[in-house]
Design an enzyme around this catalytic site. Structure first.
Site, PDB file in Angstrom:
ATOM      1  N   LYS A 147      -1.946   4.985   8.615  1.00 18.23           N
ATOM      2  CA  LYS A 147      -1.149   5.075   7.372  1.00 18.23           C
ATOM      3  C   LYS A 147      -2.083   5.249   6.164  1.00 18.23           C
ATOM      4  O   LYS A 147      -1.878   6.140   5.326  1.00 18.23           O
ATOM      5  CB  LYS A 147      -0.317   3.797   7.208  1.00 18.23           C
ATOM      6  CG  LYS A 147       0.359   3.700   5.849  1.00 18.23           C
ATOM      7  CD  LYS A 147       1.014   2.354   5.577  1.00 18.23           C
ATOM      8  CE  LYS A 147       1.476   2.302   4.124  1.00 18.23           C
ATOM      9  NZ  LYS A 147       2.046   1.031   3.719  1.00 18.23           N
ATOM     10  N   THR A 192       0.871  -1.177   0.000  1.00 12.60           N
ATOM     11  CA  THR A 192       0.000   0.000   0.000  1.00 12.60           C
ATOM     12  C   THR A 192       0.903   1.219   0.000  1.00 12.60           C
ATOM     13  O   THR A 192       1.652   1.430   0.963  1.00 12.60           O
ATOM     14  CB  THR A 192      -0.890   0.026   1.257  1.00 12.60           C
ATOM     15  OG1 THR A 192      -1.634  -1.186   1.307  1.00 12.60           O
ATOM     16  CG2 THR A 192      -1.849   1.204   1.214  1.00 12.60           C
ATOM     17  N   LYS A 235      -7.847   1.240  -3.109  1.00 16.60           N
ATOM     18  CA  LYS A 235      -7.492   0.816  -1.745  1.00 16.60           C
ATOM     19  C   LYS A 235      -7.718   1.954  -0.736  1.00 16.60           C
ATOM     20  O   LYS A 235      -8.316   1.758   0.317  1.00 16.60           O
ATOM     21  CB  LYS A 235      -6.021   0.376  -1.740  1.00 16.60           C
ATOM     22  CG  LYS A 235      -5.399   0.190  -0.384  1.00 16.60           C
ATOM     23  CD  LYS A 235      -5.652  -1.165   0.206  1.00 16.60           C
ATOM     24  CE  LYS A 235      -5.130  -1.243   1.627  1.00 16.60           C
ATOM     25  NZ  LYS A 235      -5.449  -2.487   2.283  1.00 16.60           N
TER      26      LYS A 235
HETATM   27  P1  NAD Z   1       6.175  -5.648   7.206  1.00 18.28           P
HETATM   28  O1  NAD Z   1       6.865  -4.483   7.816  1.00 18.28           O
HETATM   29  O2  NAD Z   1       5.917  -6.862   8.043  1.00 18.28           O
HETATM   30  O3  NAD Z   1       6.999  -6.134   5.901  1.00 18.28           O
HETATM   31  C1  NAD Z   1       7.727  -5.289   5.049  1.00 18.28           C
HETATM   32  C2  NAD Z   1       9.057  -5.978   4.757  1.00 18.28           C
HETATM   33  O4  NAD Z   1       9.799  -5.197   3.818  1.00 18.28           O
HETATM   34  C3  NAD Z   1       9.939  -6.118   6.006  1.00 18.28           C
HETATM   35  O5  NAD Z   1      10.265  -7.487   6.227  1.00 18.28           O
HETATM   36  C4  NAD Z   1      11.178  -5.281   5.673  1.00 18.28           C
HETATM   37  O6  NAD Z   1      12.389  -5.820   6.202  1.00 18.28           O
HETATM   38  C5  NAD Z   1      11.167  -5.326   4.157  1.00 18.28           C
HETATM   39  N1  NAD Z   1      11.954  -4.266   3.536  1.00 18.28           N
HETATM   40  C6  NAD Z   1      12.009  -2.946   3.891  1.00 18.28           C
HETATM   41  N2  NAD Z   1      12.850  -2.281   3.069  1.00 18.28           N
HETATM   42  C7  NAD Z   1      13.319  -3.185   2.186  1.00 18.28           C
HETATM   43  C8  NAD Z   1      14.210  -3.105   1.089  1.00 18.28           C
HETATM   44  N3  NAD Z   1      14.793  -1.952   0.736  1.00 18.28           N
HETATM   45  N4  NAD Z   1      14.489  -4.240   0.398  1.00 18.28           N
HETATM   46  C9  NAD Z   1      13.920  -5.435   0.739  1.00 18.28           C
HETATM   47  N5  NAD Z   1      13.054  -5.566   1.777  1.00 18.28           N
HETATM   48  C10 NAD Z   1      12.754  -4.459   2.481  1.00 18.28           C
HETATM   49  O7  NAD Z   1       4.820  -5.093   6.613  1.00 18.28           O
HETATM   50  P2  NAD Z   1       3.539  -5.944   6.141  1.00 18.28           P
HETATM   51  O8  NAD Z   1       2.546  -5.993   7.242  1.00 18.28           O
HETATM   52  O9  NAD Z   1       3.995  -7.203   5.478  1.00 18.28           O
HETATM   53  O10 NAD Z   1       2.926  -4.954   5.050  1.00 18.28           O
HETATM   54  C11 NAD Z   1       3.497  -4.817   3.754  1.00 18.28           C
HETATM   55  C12 NAD Z   1       2.625  -3.878   2.930  1.00 18.28           C
HETATM   56  O11 NAD Z   1       1.303  -4.414   2.858  1.00 18.28           O
HETATM   57  C13 NAD Z   1       2.483  -2.473   3.516  1.00 18.28           C
HETATM   58  O12 NAD Z   1       2.518  -1.556   2.462  1.00 18.28           O
HETATM   59  C14 NAD Z   1       1.143  -2.513   4.217  1.00 18.28           C
HETATM   60  O13 NAD Z   1       0.536  -1.247   4.290  1.00 18.28           O
HETATM   61  C15 NAD Z   1       0.374  -3.443   3.304  1.00 18.28           C
HETATM   62  N6  NAD Z   1      -0.746  -4.143   3.964  1.00 18.28           N
HETATM   63  C16 NAD Z   1      -0.568  -4.720   5.191  1.00 18.28           C
HETATM   64  C17 NAD Z   1      -1.635  -5.377   5.786  1.00 18.28           C
HETATM   65  C18 NAD Z   1      -1.481  -6.037   7.135  1.00 18.28           C
HETATM   66  O14 NAD Z   1      -2.492  -6.430   7.731  1.00 18.28           O
HETATM   67  N7  NAD Z   1      -0.270  -6.228   7.647  1.00 18.28           N
HETATM   68  C19 NAD Z   1      -2.883  -5.443   5.142  1.00 18.28           C
HETATM   69  C20 NAD Z   1      -3.017  -4.879   3.874  1.00 18.28           C
HETATM   70  C21 NAD Z   1      -1.940  -4.224   3.299  1.00 18.28           C
END
Ligand code: NAD
Length: 290
Positions: free
Chosen positions: A237, A87, A162
């Site tokens: 967010k 997102t 979204k």
């Molecule tokens: P998260 O923080 O658990 O995962 C993100 C991952 O990206 C982390 O493991 C981090 O180490 C990695 N990362 C950061 N910078 C990086 C880079 N330069 N290179 C490689 N890896 C890198 O977050 P999440 O909960 O998995 O969410 C991911 C996305 O999905 C977000 O944009 C969030 O808004 C969206 N989202 C999350 C949910 C939820 O319930 N968690 C629901 C819908 C959408």
């Protein structure tokens, strides 16, 4: 397909695992997390992207997506598709898609709804922006990771869908919680309130499917001391992204703006970011008008 998967956090890891389980050759990279079962470990974004038919990203925000795309795009083979499921702001989605297309790649923004549970179960909903050809390439992957993929139009429109959806969700949750808090003070039993509203014109997903009052309606985070579910900080967010987009196109969104302020208070001043976003109910319950 050969898939590079960048960002193996709460959402990315189970999504990558489901793709590998379905027989795709998945190579992952994350700056801070190991590859899940069945997914090969690459030492960098460039390595994960090289030779892949589809490069997927599941990252925290637009700035990081832009950085990762700068690395991934030059390594990708001609005709491959960059598929971002994070997102992020609409502008970052459009900029990255333009860069990909300028390098002879397909590009899709495909944020998801359904949370960690949906990622694990393979029941996410994808809201997709980008070209028809890229959408056709990615469709079999959406079928594995989710239950539905809606093609919303050109690049950025997935993110637009979204944030509009989640702006409704944030506003509706606040409306539901403040109405419960008012009902409490008027001496109206919460079960009676649910029985009326859930079958009347005030019904909504937040009342009927995710009721913020413990012990009322179907099981929800309220029944588990407001353990997320969907954390208040993620709601903040998404509300901020909606307001950033609204400002960019001069859209009047007074309720979205107020919801964003209320979640900012809750998360940043009151330190409740780790609680479910329905924990607005105990917050309102404790407060008076001022
Ligand atoms: P998260 O923080 O658990 O995962 C993100 C991952 O990206 C982390 O493991 C981090 O180490 C990695 N990362 C950061 N910078 C990086 C880079 N330069 N290179 C490689 N890896 C890198 O977050 P999440 O909960 O998995 O969410 C991911 C996305 O999905 C977000 O944009 C969030 O808004 C969206 N989202 C999350 C949910 C939820 O319930 N968690 C629901 C819908 C959408």
């Amino acid at each position: 397909m050969k898939i590079g998967f960048i960002g193996l956090g709460n959402m990315g890891a189970p999504m990558a695992r489901n793709l590998a389980k379905a027989g795709h050759e998945v190579t992952g990279f994350d700056v801070n997390a190991p590859s899940p079962e069945g997914v090969a470990n690459a030492p960098s974004t460039t390595d994960a992207a090289t030779g892949a038919d589809v490069v997927m990203t599941m990252l925290p925000n637009g700035a990081i997506l832009r950085q990762v795309a700068e690395e991934a795009i030059p390594a990708m083979k001609s005709g491959a598709v960059l598929l971002d499921c994070s997102t992020v702001d609409v502008e970052s989605a459009r900029v990255v898609a333009e860069q990909a297309r300028a390098s002879g790649l397909g590009a899709l923004d495909a944020p998801v709804s359904g949370g960690i549970g949906g990622a694990e179960a393979g029941t996410l909903t994808f809201m997709v922006g980008g070209g028809e050809d890229a959408f056709a390439t990615a469709s079999p992957l959406f079928d594995i990771m989710g239950q539905k993929a809606v093609h919303c139009g050109p690049s950025g429109n997935g993110q637009a869908a979204k944030i509009c959806n989640n702006m409704i969700l944030g506003v509706t949750m606040i409306g539901t919680c403040e109405a419960f808090a008012l009902a409490d003070k008027l001496g109206l039993d919460r079960q009676a309130m649910f029985d009326v509203v859930s079958t009347s014109s005030g019904y909504s997903w937040t009342m009927n499917a995710y009721c913020p009052a413990p012990g009322v309606g179907p099981k929800s985070p309220a029944d588990n001391e407001y353990t997320p579910g969907f954390a208040a900080e993620l709601m903040l967010k998404d509300l901020r992204l909606s307001q950033q987009a609204a400002e960019a196109v001069n859209a009047d969104t007074p309720m979205g703006e107020r919801a964003s302020e209320l979640y900012a208070d809750f998360v940043e001043r009151e330190g409740k970011g780790g609680m479910d976003f329905s924990a607005m109910l105990p917050r309102f319950e404790k407060r008076g008008r001022n």
